[in-house]
Design a protein around this motif. Structure first.
Motif: not given
Length: 363
Positions: A3-11, A13-17, A277-279
């Motif tokens: 599996l390849c996960f493409s994760i935006t570097a915007h903040g 929260g996306h990486a935490a998910i 993420g934090t919420y």
């Protein structure tokens, strides 16, 4: 399986998910290979992931350019999206070459349309995992009928929508911003689970500390008036902002020997902003009925009403303006927040478990 996960570097929260999903994949299926395609730092990913992974530090997804944790640079974002649109296939080809080399069985994006388009062009199964997509955010900020470049902006929007519509599996974790209801797969909130509250942090702080406040506004600096931050008897503040010298009732987060999740679970009050993420990590702590939340106003961000409704139903919650974070106004807010009753505990299912079970069954 790979599996390849493409994760935006915007903040973060996306990486935490994404990290919560990856950890669940490896928990259910330890033999699955994980590759991460992202400009998120390896240090952050290592702090969240409980498994081995290959990081390819590439990516064309920037989300929105920010002036501060709560202010979008709309003009710069619009120009950058237009430049990306004008060179779209070039960006896609860059990521296609990566995917052709690593040969994943599925591309899971949070939430790069370029990565998804690259996978779609290669007939690789695709999934998106995010509470919104960038077409929704772009629409809110950049599709102003009064702007001179509206036809070009509409082309950018239509391009992103055409890609998101073709994704094989669209997972929307609670709380999410609805978009394509007939295709969206709703799951519970997705986050890393913070540990139960403990007393170890108090032992590291000055004598007389009995309440801890955490300032967690994300990676971008914010102009907080820390010189005039109120002194409240018994309170100690953990801050993520530059301050030199620090007062004796303040500590820098980075100088403490604890992870962010551990700090989150140890605090009585969290000052943050609307962010997934934090919420969701705070909501996961609600069963302990300890943490209370002050959140900065962010009325223009499309996700805000959904996030605020979600969190305020689970913990004592107050929304404030940036100007209230100083002196007596902040003291008043803290005291008012302490008097609010805790909402009834709500079940907090693990959306990562639901997602991984469903996706791997489909694949």
């Amino acid at each position: 399986m790979h599996l390849c996960f493409s994760i935006t570097a915007h903040g973060f929260g996306h990486a935490a998910i994404s990290c919560a999903v990856i950890n669940q994949v490896k928990k259910q299926h330890p033999d699955i290979k994980i590759t991460v395609l992202s400009l998120v730092s390896k240090l952050y990913l290592q702090s969240r992931l409980c498994c081995e992974f290959e990081l390819i530090p590439q990516g064309n997804d920037f989300g929105m350019l920010m002036v501060s944790p709560i202010e979008v640079d709309v003009k710069a974002s619009a120009l950058k999206y237009l430049a990306l649109y004008n060179n779209w296939q070039q960006a896609v080809e860059q990521e296609k070459r990566i995917l052709e080399k690593i040969k994943p069985d599925c591309l899971i994006s949070n939430i790069s349309p370029v990565s998804l388009d690259a996978a779609l062009q290669l007939n690789i199964p695709t999934a998106s995992v995010a509470p919104f997509n960038w077409a929704q955010i772009y629409q809110a900020y950049c599709l102003d009928p009064q702007q001179a470049e509206i036809s070009k902006a509409k082309s950018v929007f239509d391009k992103m929508v055409s890609i998101y519509e073709r994704v094989d599996f669209i997972y929307k974790p609670l709380p999410s911003v609805p978009f394509m209801l007939e295709k969206e797969i709703r799951v519970a909130s997705i986050c890393s689970q913070p540990p139960a509250p403990g007393a170890q942090l108090l032992q590291k702080l000055p004598a007389g500390t009995d309440k801890i406040g955490l300032v967690a506004l994300g990676g971008l600096p914010t102009s907080l008036d820390l010189e005039n931050w109120p002194r409240i008897t018994g309170w100690h503040w953990l801050i993520d902002q530059d301050a030199d010298p620090l007062r004796d009732d303040m500590s820098q987060i980075t100088e403490l020997p604890f992870s962010f999740l551990w700090l989150l679970s140890s605090c009585d009050l969290i000052l943050t902003k609307p962010g997934y993420g934090t919420y969701c990590e705070i909501a996961a702590l609600a069963k302990y009925q300890k943490a209370r939340v002050i959140s900065l106003e962010r009325p223009d961000w499309p996700e805000t009403p959904f996030l605020n409704q979600f969190l305020s139903a689970r913990v004592p919650f107050v929304e404030v303006k940036l100007a209230q974070l100083s002196g007596e106004p902040l003291t008043t807010v803290v005291k008012q927040l302490q008097m609010l009753a805790y909402p009834a505990v709500q079940a907090c299912d693990d959306g990562a478990v639901q997602l991984v079970s469903d996706l791997l069954e489909q694949l």
